[in-house]
Design an enzyme around this catalytic site. Structure first.
Site, PDB file in Angstrom:
ATOM      1  N   CYS A 143      52.031 -18.572  74.265  1.00  0.00           N
ATOM      2  CA  CYS A 143      51.612 -17.190  74.020  1.00  0.00           C
ATOM      3  C   CYS A 143      51.921 -16.296  75.216  1.00  0.00           C
ATOM      4  O   CYS A 143      52.248 -15.114  75.061  1.00  0.00           O
ATOM      5  CB  CYS A 143      50.123 -17.139  73.688  1.00  0.00           C
ATOM      6  SG  CYS A 143      49.034 -17.741  75.009  1.00  0.00           S
ATOM      7  N   HIS A 280      44.043 -16.810  75.783  1.00  0.00           N
ATOM      8  CA  HIS A 280      45.145 -16.511  74.860  1.00  0.00           C
ATOM      9  C   HIS A 280      45.698 -15.123  75.164  1.00  0.00           C
ATOM     10  O   HIS A 280      44.945 -14.147  75.248  1.00  0.00           O
ATOM     11  CB  HIS A 280      44.650 -16.576  73.416  1.00  0.00           C
ATOM     12  CG  HIS A 280      45.731 -16.352  72.393  1.00  0.00           C
ATOM     13  ND1 HIS A 280      46.894 -17.089  72.366  1.00  0.00           N
ATOM     14  CD2 HIS A 280      45.827 -15.465  71.359  1.00  0.00           C
ATOM     15  CE1 HIS A 280      47.657 -16.677  71.355  1.00  0.00           C
ATOM     16  NE2 HIS A 280      47.029 -15.682  70.740  1.00  0.00           N
ATOM     17  N   ASN A 304      49.854 -10.634  67.620  1.00  0.00           N
ATOM     18  CA  ASN A 304      49.739 -12.054  67.956  1.00  0.00           C
ATOM     19  C   ASN A 304      51.101 -12.729  67.817  1.00  0.00           C
ATOM     20  O   ASN A 304      52.086 -12.101  67.422  1.00  0.00           O
ATOM     21  CB  ASN A 304      48.704 -12.711  67.028  1.00  0.00           C
ATOM     22  CG  ASN A 304      48.024 -13.894  67.659  1.00  0.00           C
ATOM     23  OD1 ASN A 304      48.468 -14.415  68.682  1.00  0.00           O
ATOM     24  ND2 ASN A 304      46.940 -14.357  67.072  1.00  0.00           N
TER      25      ASN A 304
END
Length: 346
Positions: A143, A280, A304
């Protein structure tokens, strides 16, 4: 009546039923949940190696349904929780695939800087038509690289020269740490790598593999680069000012509420999404205000890297103004000195 509504009705009946009736309700509950599990397997193309594994995954699925119902009761925003692509994963499996390193290097955070102008009430950089495409990081905890690459892509798009850059190059050529980039990393490591090697190749020339490989720095000529990177002031008003006047920024949040998230604005108490524990990285592409029964729900819009099946076609929203899920902890962005003075679309 859809399965989720039937499930809630059965749970309510179970809570108020007598002992004999409760047995029948429990059986009906099992039938509904098994039906939801079968639909889940079809929707997300899931298959298991044995009957025992299938039963184990169904039990995990049931536990995740219960957690989704719990969050639904506790949420004070407009978020909907339920079955997602992660509903057959244990908490350990979900976090293990997606979280950042447990320790944060002490000397690598860039100095805070604020060069913002006035803040607008609504801002959504996607409406400019330069949005970075929604990508899927898969089984690689990358990520940090995706959110950095998307940051760079947006800034180049805003400058009038859209680019699609290689995430795999960031994973393979990370020059700041010795760790496997598929086991997590930090956004500023990605930006530092771009600076040190003079840019990034295109996604087409250096495609994503979802696992660390040998660095092929000269595989393609750099198609995009940055001039610096900076930590934005850790204040939501200042962050909104920066986003509205400069462009998207990368943030790092607590991942907990995303496992069962389907849509809407997430607004939970701190104990449900600890702002001090972030694991994250995502891209903050805008913000807005939603009026509900004469009350206003301010929110952030975040991109995302879990594919378009996640949340709101790859995006999600967090409540704005209370440091929801730790969004102010590490707001960082790349800098292009040739960026145009473009207003954020509302």
């Amino acid at each position: 009546m859809e399965a989720h509504a039937v499930l809630l009705a059965l749970l309510a009946a179970w809570a108020t039923s007598g002992k004999a009736e409760a047995t029948n309700v429990r059986r009906d509950l099992y039938t509904v949940e098994m039906g939801m599990f079968k639909d889940f397997m079809v929707t997300f193309n899931k298959s298991y190696g044995s009957h025992n594994e299938l039963q184990q995954r169904f039990q995990i699925f049931q536990q995740n349904l219960e957690e989704a119902r719990r969050l639904q009761v506790l949420d004070q925003g407009t978020a909907e929780y339920g079955v997602t692509q992660f509903s057959d994963l244990t908490e350990e499996e979900f976090l293990g695939l997606r979280r950042l390193p447990k320790t944060m290097p002490a000397q690598t955070v860039p100095v805070a800087l604020n060069k913002s102008r006035s803040q607008r009430k609504h801002c959504d950089w996607r409406k400019l038509g330069v949005a970075s495409t929604i990508k899927e990081q898969g089984q690689c905890a990358s990520c940090w690289a995706f959110s950095a690459a998307s940051n760079i892509e947006y800034l180049w798009g805003i400058s009038g020269a859209p680019r699609t850059v290689s995430v795999q190059e960031l994973i393979d050529c990370d020059s700041c740490t010795n760790r496997d980039g598929c086991k997590g990393g930090w956004v500023w490591d990605a930006f530092m790598t771009v600076l040190q090697q003079g840019g990034l190749s295109s996604e087409e020339e250096y495609p994503y593999k979802g696992k660390k490989g040998h660095c092929q720095r000269r595989k393609g000529s750099p198609v995009a680069w940055i001039h610096d990177f900076v930590m934005v002031e850790k204040d939501e008003k200042k962050m909104a000012e920066y986003v509205s006047s400069k462009g998207p920024i990368t943030v790092t949040i607590n991942i907990k509420a995303l496992k069962a998230y389907k849509n809407g604005i997430i607004k939970l108490e701190k104990k449900e999404c600890d702002p001090m524990h972030v694991d994250h990285s995502v891209l903050l592409v805008g913000y807005g205000v939603l009026k509900i029964k004469k009350k206003q729900q301010r929110y952030w819009i975040l991109q995302n890297s879990w594919g378009k099946t996640f949340g709101e076609e790859g995006y999600f929203r967090l409540y704005r103004g209370t440091n929801m899920c730790g969004i102010t902890k590490y707001p960082v962005t790349a800098i292009l000195t040739h960026s145009k003075n473009v207003r954020c679309p509302s």
